[in-house]
Enzyme design. Structure first.
Site, PDB file in Angstrom:
ATOM      1  N   HIS A 130     104.759  82.344 -19.703  1.00  0.00           N
ATOM      2  CA  HIS A 130     105.655  82.624 -18.575  1.00  0.00           C
ATOM      3  C   HIS A 130     107.113  82.490 -19.049  1.00  0.00           C
ATOM      4  O   HIS A 130     107.509  81.461 -19.598  1.00  0.00           O
ATOM      5  CB  HIS A 130     105.373  81.673 -17.408  1.00  0.00           C
ATOM      6  CG  HIS A 130     106.117  82.090 -16.175  1.00  0.00           C
ATOM      7  ND1 HIS A 130     105.550  82.928 -15.220  1.00  0.00           N
ATOM      8  CD2 HIS A 130     107.369  81.851 -15.765  1.00  0.00           C
ATOM      9  CE1 HIS A 130     106.448  83.150 -14.274  1.00  0.00           C
ATOM     10  NE2 HIS A 130     107.563  82.518 -14.581  1.00  0.00           N
ATOM     11  N   ALA A 131     107.892  83.538 -18.826  1.00  0.00           N
ATOM     12  CA  ALA A 131     109.246  83.583 -19.380  1.00  0.00           C
ATOM     13  C   ALA A 131     110.132  82.467 -18.838  1.00  0.00           C
ATOM     14  O   ALA A 131     110.061  82.120 -17.659  1.00  0.00           O
ATOM     15  CB  ALA A 131     109.872  84.934 -19.068  1.00  0.00           C
TER      16      ALA A 131
ATOM     17  N   HIS B  24     116.989  89.236 -16.958  1.00  0.00           N
ATOM     18  CA  HIS B  24     116.953  88.091 -16.038  1.00  0.00           C
ATOM     19  C   HIS B  24     117.175  86.780 -16.800  1.00  0.00           C
ATOM     20  O   HIS B  24     118.016  85.962 -16.435  1.00  0.00           O
ATOM     21  CB  HIS B  24     115.606  88.057 -15.307  1.00  0.00           C
ATOM     22  CG  HIS B  24     115.367  86.799 -14.516  1.00  0.00           C
ATOM     23  ND1 HIS B  24     115.665  86.686 -13.172  1.00  0.00           N
ATOM     24  CD2 HIS B  24     114.885  85.585 -14.883  1.00  0.00           C
ATOM     25  CE1 HIS B  24     115.374  85.462 -12.757  1.00  0.00           C
ATOM     26  NE2 HIS B  24     114.887  84.760 -13.774  1.00  0.00           N
ATOM     27  N   GLU B  25     116.419  86.606 -17.868  1.00  0.00           N
ATOM     28  CA  GLU B  25     116.509  85.331 -18.608  1.00  0.00           C
ATOM     29  C   GLU B  25     117.888  85.136 -19.224  1.00  0.00           C
ATOM     30  O   GLU B  25     118.400  84.022 -19.267  1.00  0.00           O
ATOM     31  CB  GLU B  25     115.424  85.268 -19.691  1.00  0.00           C
ATOM     32  CG  GLU B  25     113.991  85.238 -19.155  1.00  0.00           C
ATOM     33  CD  GLU B  25     113.728  84.145 -18.138  1.00  0.00           C
ATOM     34  OE1 GLU B  25     114.433  83.108 -18.163  1.00  0.00           O
ATOM     35  OE2 GLU B  25     112.838  84.323 -17.289  1.00  0.00           O
TER      36      GLU B  25
ATOM     37  N   HIS C   7     120.282  83.298 -17.084  1.00  0.00           N
ATOM     38  CA  HIS C   7     120.237  81.833 -17.186  1.00  0.00           C
ATOM     39  C   HIS C   7     121.026  81.362 -18.403  1.00  0.00           C
ATOM     40  O   HIS C   7     121.812  80.417 -18.334  1.00  0.00           O
ATOM     41  CB  HIS C   7     118.789  81.352 -17.339  1.00  0.00           C
ATOM     42  CG  HIS C   7     117.932  81.554 -16.121  1.00  0.00           C
ATOM     43  ND1 HIS C   7     118.265  81.056 -14.878  1.00  0.00           N
ATOM     44  CD2 HIS C   7     116.726  82.164 -15.960  1.00  0.00           C
ATOM     45  CE1 HIS C   7     117.303  81.364 -14.015  1.00  0.00           C
ATOM     46  NE2 HIS C   7     116.364  82.039 -14.644  1.00  0.00           N
TER      47      HIS C   7
ATOM     48  N   GLU D 160     118.881  81.612 -10.445  1.00  0.00           N
ATOM     49  CA  GLU D 160     117.913  82.714 -10.527  1.00  0.00           C
ATOM     50  C   GLU D 160     118.553  84.073 -10.279  1.00  0.00           C
ATOM     51  O   GLU D 160     118.013  85.103 -10.683  1.00  0.00           O
ATOM     52  CB  GLU D 160     116.769  82.494  -9.533  1.00  0.00           C
ATOM     53  CG  GLU D 160     115.885  81.308  -9.851  1.00  0.00           C
ATOM     54  CD  GLU D 160     115.300  81.364 -11.259  1.00  0.00           C
ATOM     55  OE1 GLU D 160     115.124  82.475 -11.791  1.00  0.00           O
ATOM     56  OE2 GLU D 160     115.044  80.292 -11.839  1.00  0.00           O
TER      57      GLU D 160
ATOM     58  N   HIS E 110     104.280  78.372 -11.178  1.00  0.00           N
ATOM     59  CA  HIS E 110     105.225  77.377 -10.674  1.00  0.00           C
ATOM     60  C   HIS E 110     104.564  76.208  -9.959  1.00  0.00           C
ATOM     61  O   HIS E 110     105.207  75.198  -9.709  1.00  0.00           O
ATOM     62  CB  HIS E 110     106.257  78.063  -9.769  1.00  0.00           C
ATOM     63  CG  HIS E 110     106.987  79.185 -10.462  1.00  0.00           C
ATOM     64  ND1 HIS E 110     106.364  80.380 -10.790  1.00  0.00           N
ATOM     65  CD2 HIS E 110     108.248  79.292 -10.924  1.00  0.00           C
ATOM     66  CE1 HIS E 110     107.227  81.177 -11.395  1.00  0.00           C
ATOM     67  NE2 HIS E 110     108.372  80.547 -11.497  1.00  0.00           N
TER      68      HIS E 110
ATOM     69  N   TYR F 176     113.782  81.426  -5.670  1.00  0.00           N
ATOM     70  CA  TYR F 176     113.623  82.872  -5.864  1.00  0.00           C
ATOM     71  C   TYR F 176     113.825  83.625  -4.563  1.00  0.00           C
ATOM     72  O   TYR F 176     114.369  84.719  -4.539  1.00  0.00           O
ATOM     73  CB  TYR F 176     112.252  83.201  -6.461  1.00  0.00           C
ATOM     74  CG  TYR F 176     112.011  82.530  -7.794  1.00  0.00           C
ATOM     75  CD1 TYR F 176     112.688  82.946  -8.930  1.00  0.00           C
ATOM     76  CD2 TYR F 176     111.137  81.462  -7.909  1.00  0.00           C
ATOM     77  CE1 TYR F 176     112.490  82.331 -10.154  1.00  0.00           C
ATOM     78  CE2 TYR F 176     110.921  80.835  -9.129  1.00  0.00           C
ATOM     79  CZ  TYR F 176     111.602  81.273 -10.250  1.00  0.00           C
ATOM     80  OH  TYR F 176     111.398  80.657 -11.455  1.00  0.00           O
TER      81      TYR F 176
HETATM   82  O1  X8Z Z   1     109.532  82.837 -12.885  1.00  0.00           O
HETATM   83  C1  X8Z Z   1     110.316  83.774 -12.860  1.00  0.00           C
HETATM   84  C2  X8Z Z   1     111.172  84.067 -14.103  1.00  0.00           C
HETATM   85  C3  X8Z Z   1     111.520  82.846 -14.843  1.00  0.00           C
HETATM   86  S1  X8Z Z   1     112.688  81.876 -14.054  1.00  0.00           S
HETATM   87  C4  X8Z Z   1     110.422  84.962 -15.042  1.00  0.00           C
HETATM   88  N1  X8Z Z   1     110.378  84.596 -11.788  1.00  0.00           N
HETATM   89  C5  X8Z Z   1     109.554  84.394 -10.619  1.00  0.00           C
HETATM   90  C6  X8Z Z   1     108.087  84.656 -10.910  1.00  0.00           C
HETATM   91  O2  X8Z Z   1     107.784  85.231 -11.965  1.00  0.00           O
HETATM   92  O3  X8Z Z   1     107.254  84.306 -10.091  1.00  0.00           O
HETATM   93  C7  X8Z Z   1     111.296  85.713 -11.638  1.00  0.00           C
HETATM   94  C8  X8Z Z   1     110.987  86.298 -10.301  1.00  0.00           C
HETATM   95  C9  X8Z Z   1     110.058  85.364  -9.590  1.00  0.00           C
HETATM   96 ZN    ZN Z   2     114.603  82.715 -13.773  1.00  0.00          ZN
END
Ligand code: X8Z
Ligand code: ZN
Length: 607
Positions: free
Chosen positions: A347-348, A377-378, A381, A405, A506, A516
């Site tokens: 997960h990024a 996106h990254e 950050h 975010e 998460h 988010y």
């Molecule tokens: O978790 C993330 C990023 C890392 S902060 C890739 N996002 C959420 C997800 O993947 O659930 C970005 C959008 C929503």
């Molecule tokens: Zn992020």
């Protein structure tokens, strides 16, 4: 690992044998008591050191999951949390004193620093951090191993099936295969909740959810009200999108599988969690196939873009707006692709390893459009980390977590078809009303489809932390919220033997998620403000700030403020408004809103 956790990580290290804050300087004569300002300065310095150690341990574990790295990470976390507990305890000396707003803010940020504060009791603290590492590792290593000796499938492979297959049963199998990974995390998660709640109570909060909601420069109750207001502002657009998508899916899979007036089966929307639906745009949801919006997927593959090239393209966007180049450490130390020889957390995430000089990304990028957006996106950050690097530790954070975010996503709103054409990833688009509606639909399937998901995850967790949802109802209440907010149902019956929340990163990672939801609304406000700063006066959806220094300067000024001031002040400087509100997102999607109204006329919408 989430940004919050990273920031927490990026904050911890105790090289000392003890976990107490470093001793205040003492002189031969009785030293005058340490002032609150001196205390804050000392804690900031301690956390600088500890943060680097925690980040190093966290990075090592997430990029190389073994029992040993897990142990080292949980121990570093334990030391960090012990330090925080001790420092918060000491800070009580200043309760009731008149402090400068800056010092008072630093002391509050100290209390709110961790998304999972540890109980005072040392054994419980050790257990809690052990559980955290275990949960993260289980998610990272999770696989679906089909019967009959076929090879096991990772989340990326299962996600590809969700995105590409249009076979109802195959989709169901991939969906179930991944969701079943959650069950093994149920006991750990339940125990973790008890311990983290105890930690929050030890800090004076009613439960962990109240602590999370205390981090928005307003009362937790006002924050609840704000989230609800925002949801009500965007819900009509989501409802319209849902109705349209369901009609199209019914045509594809049959009315018996996708009945009108009922929730949509969760495996049909192109994404494991049905949190964004853009993967079914091309073949199922394009409003006007004749005027189709090109995807960058084909060119990324044909032109052999690799992860490094994708990251360079993202960097070039930021530098075009006047941001600095990324430090060398980014290129030397990031993990941009899935390693072949070890287990990692794919997960990024973005990492602040050493303020100002070592920022990284950990991701498993593939040459496709979604991952191109992910790296943009990254880097948002990372550019935030770089912009606030000079602030003291406790202010090195987003104005609130939704801001963090929203940075990269704001940039992504400038990744318009015209920009993609400019960098050679799609042909120059022919303009037409049909092409506009197509483009808006594609965006809405990413940005609008996400909103109820962004809202419900913490609706669930806040209730879990408050005890309103008990472990024997974890899964049923999860699906009740998924149904209520998203209008989806699981493809196969689920029971309390399952634990579907843990199939979303998460939850095992304990990253708060409302960030988010806020980000998906804020990013349109930021985008509108930057477009104004750049002198753009056309419709919002046409604006790109690529190459615009005036917009870049304004943005960077906001980033540089970090968490040093209430977010309302920071927002006002950028946008002129002190409120988060959905007017910009609704303005952006105005053409689609109108189009959906006519499109859905006479349909049985809702569920
Ligand atoms: O978790 C993330 C990023 C890392 S902060 C890739 N996002 C959420 C997800 O993947 O659930 C970005 C959008 C929503
Ligand atoms: Zn992020």
């Amino acid at each position: 690992m989430s940004v919050t956790r990273l920031l927490a990580l990026a904050a911890i290290v105790l090289v000392l044998a003890s976990c107490a804050p470093s001793a205040p300087p003492t002189g031969a004569a009785a030293a005058p008591p340490e002032t609150a300002e001196q205390f804050v300065a000392r804690v900031n310095a301690d956390l600088d050191r500890m943060g680097m150690e925690l980040a190093a341990a966290g990075w090592t574990q997430a990029t190389y999951i073994t029992v040993d790295t897990q142990l080292l990470e949980s121990k570093a976390n334990e030391r960090y949390l012990a330090y925080l507990n001790q420092a918060v305890e000491e800070s009580k000396r200043y309760d009731g004193q008149k402090l400068s707003p800056e010092t008072a803010r630093a002391l509050l940020k100290l209390k709110l620093n961790s998304p999972a504060p540890a109980p005072r009791d040392a054994a419980k603290r050790a257990r809690m951090t052990e559980l955290e590492s275990e949960l993260e590792a289980k998610y990272g290593k999770g696989k679906y191993c089909p019967e009959g000796g076929k090879p096991c499938l990772t989340l990326d492979q299962l996600s590809d099936i969700l995105a590409q297959s249009r076979n109802y049963d195959e989709l169901t199998r991939a969906w179930k295969g991944w969701h079943d990974v959650g069950a093994s995390m149920r006991a750990d998660y339940t125990e973790f909740v008890g311990l983290a709640n105890e930690g929050a109570r030890d800090l004076g909060f009613k439960d962990l959810g109240v602590l999370w909601r205390a981090n928005y420069d307003m009362s937790p109750e006002d924050f609840d009200a704000l989230s609800e207001k925002l949801w009500q502002q965007v819900k009509p657009l989501y409802d319209g999108l849902h109705c349209y998508a369901r009609g199209r899916l019914a045509k594809k899979y049959g009315e018996d599988k996708v009945p009108a007036g009922k929730p949509i089966p969760a495996q049909l929307l192109g994404n494991m969690w049905a949190q964004s639906w853009d993967k079914i745009y091309g073949d199922l949801l394009t409003p006007y196939p004749g005027a189709s919006v090109a995807s960058a997927d084909a060119a990324l593959k044909a032109q052999k873009w690799d992860a490094v090239k994708m990251a360079h393209s993202a960097e070039a966007f930021y530098t075009s707006m006047g941001f600095q180049k990324l430090p060398d450490a980014f290129w030397e130390r990031s993990m941009l692709t899935r390693p072949r020889d070890r287990e990692v957390v794919c997960h990024a995430s973005a990492w602040d390893m050493h303020p100002g000089t070592d920022v990284r990304v950990k991701a498993c990028l593939e040459p496709n459009e979604e991952d191109l957006y992910t790296i943009y996106h990254e880097l948002g950050h990372d550019y935030y980390f770089l912009a606030y690097a000079k602030l003291p530790f406790l202010f090195r954070d987003g104005a609130n977590d939704g801001f963090h975010e929203a940075i990269g996503d704001t940039i992504n709103l400038s990744v318009t078809p015209a920009y993609l054409a400019k960098i050679g990833l799609i042909p120059q688009a022919k303009e037409s009303r049909e092409a506009l509606i197509n483009q808006q639909m594609k965006m809405a399937l990413t940005k609008i489809a996400f909103l109820p998901f962004g809202r419900l995850i913490d609706q669930w967790r806040w209730k879990v932390f408050s005890g309103e949802i008990t472990p024997d109802h974890y899964n049923s209440s999860w699906w009740e919220l998924r149904r209520r907010y998203q209008g989806i149902v699981p493809p196969v019956p689920r029971t309390e033997a399952d634990f579907d929340p843990a199939a979303k990163f998460h939850i095992p990672d304990n990253t708060p998620y409302t960030r988010y939801f806020l980000s998906f609304i804020l990013q349109f406000q930021f985008h509108r403000a930057l477009c104004q700063a750049s002198g753009f006066s056309g419709p919002l959806y046409e604006c790109s700030n690529f190459g615009n220094k005036a917009a870049g300067d304004k943005f960077e000024a906001m980033l540089a403020a970090g968490a040093s001031a209430p977010w309302q002040d920071t927002l006002e400087k950028l946008t002129g408004s002190r409120d988060i509100d959905a007017s910009a997102i609704n303005e952006y999607f105005q053409p689609l809103i109108e189009w959906l109204k006519t499109q859905n006329e006479g349909q049985k919408c809702g569920w």
